[in-house]
Write an enzyme that holds these catalytic residues in place. Sequence first.
Site, PDB file in Angstrom:
ATOM      1  N   HIS A  36      24.746   2.545 -29.123  1.00 41.64           N
ATOM      2  CA  HIS A  36      24.075   1.246 -29.221  1.00 41.64           C
ATOM      3  C   HIS A  36      23.007   1.272 -30.314  1.00 41.64           C
ATOM      4  O   HIS A  36      22.693   2.307 -30.899  1.00 41.64           O
ATOM      5  CB  HIS A  36      23.465   0.846 -27.875  1.00 41.64           C
ATOM      6  CG  HIS A  36      22.441   1.798 -27.334  1.00 41.64           C
ATOM      7  ND1 HIS A  36      21.225   2.021 -27.939  1.00 41.64           N
ATOM      8  CD2 HIS A  36      22.453   2.593 -26.222  1.00 41.64           C
ATOM      9  CE1 HIS A  36      20.520   2.896 -27.221  1.00 41.64           C
ATOM     10  NE2 HIS A  36      21.257   3.269 -26.179  1.00 41.64           N
ATOM     11  N   CYS A  76      21.895   7.923 -24.052  1.00 39.96           N
ATOM     12  CA  CYS A  76      22.986   7.341 -24.833  1.00 39.96           C
ATOM     13  C   CYS A  76      22.949   7.873 -26.263  1.00 39.96           C
ATOM     14  O   CYS A  76      22.224   8.807 -26.579  1.00 39.96           O
ATOM     15  CB  CYS A  76      22.883   5.816 -24.819  1.00 39.96           C
ATOM     16  SG  CYS A  76      23.109   5.095 -23.171  1.00 39.96           S
TER      17      CYS A  76
END
Length: 396
Positions: A166, A174
Amino acid sequence: MMKNIFWIILVILGSLQIQAQTSVSSFSNAATSSFVTYQMGFQRPRESFARKEANLKALFEVKNLKWPARYMYIRSFKYDSQLEVWVKNTVTEPYKLLKIYKVCALVGTLGPKRFEGDYQVPEGFYHINEFNPNSAYYLSLGLNYPNASDRVLSDPVKPGGDIYIHGGCATVGCIPIKDDQIDELYVLTASSKSVGLDFIPVHIFPIKYDVKKSYDYLGKLTKDNKQLKDFSDPLEDAYDYFEKYKQIPIVMIKDDGQYVVNNALPKVPKFQPLIRHRPKATTKPIVRNIELETAAVAKWPEFPGGTEAYTTYLKQLGKDMTPSLPDSVTHTYAQVEFIVDKDGAPVNFKIIRGLDKEFNDMLIEKMEQMPKWAPAIYREKPVAKKMVQTVTVGIN
């Protein structure tokens, strides 16, 4: 039932990827545009396509690649903070490196994710299973964590989830890249999905195995950690396979959750130890018979050019002696005794503190090449004077 039966993971099996994608080129124009058309209904993807699509098409043309990508492979390296995008046109041709993005934030340590809230970035073999056009981190691409291996090895109740590539440069586990990079990656992957590429593998490695600093760091972590080493070795096998063939390896899972790479290459040392060819002294030390050494003098010997010139000489001597260090030594301090005779000649060098014979002999040979000094003065006459000097050699 026999133990260690291999379970093939469909999402990471290269041969199934090939089988599933051989029909990519046969998709109709209507099917081709459907997913992109859907994404265009959201503001951020619509803006991303407007900003990035033309430049990406031009890049594909330069690299002799078909737009959109018919085959795509993404791999990320935690310690080296990189994310690579590889593309090819047909099943049989090798992948070409298209883009490298910097992973701009990292949490946790090297090693797999094993439970919810451990702040670990997963390691292993995954694929994109979600496109989120309204992400809290601008845009995001979901990964299928936990995969079949993670479901065996991770916490059975709370293994964690919601792992994405992202934007936003912030993370709790992440893979974050910058906003102007995630919109480019989003356009790449969404466009490929629209031509039927439903399987985009994402392999997450602890390190780039061809970077010595990274390789040494992982080696330190796994030296006394058998569990981490057993987990990491197949990841290295997958990396090596791709580096050699530029094709995605077939990866399987044993019933204990461990990865196995089909047709893994034999492991060989990636970095050979540096072997120095140490120079050897070719002359014998100069020895003079000096009967009188004066302990107290009115003026000490002076190197030509004075103290500053002598300091410069010693620094250069330390550099020149570096090739004479043994392989296992990066720096040392040597202490040398010598006499500046009444004619200014430096003679009778003796190692007080050194290393081995080769090093000591070479140091004496080099120091005997120094220029004549202004001799010491005692009762207005030149006299011999003993000197003791420390020499710094190598990298401090």
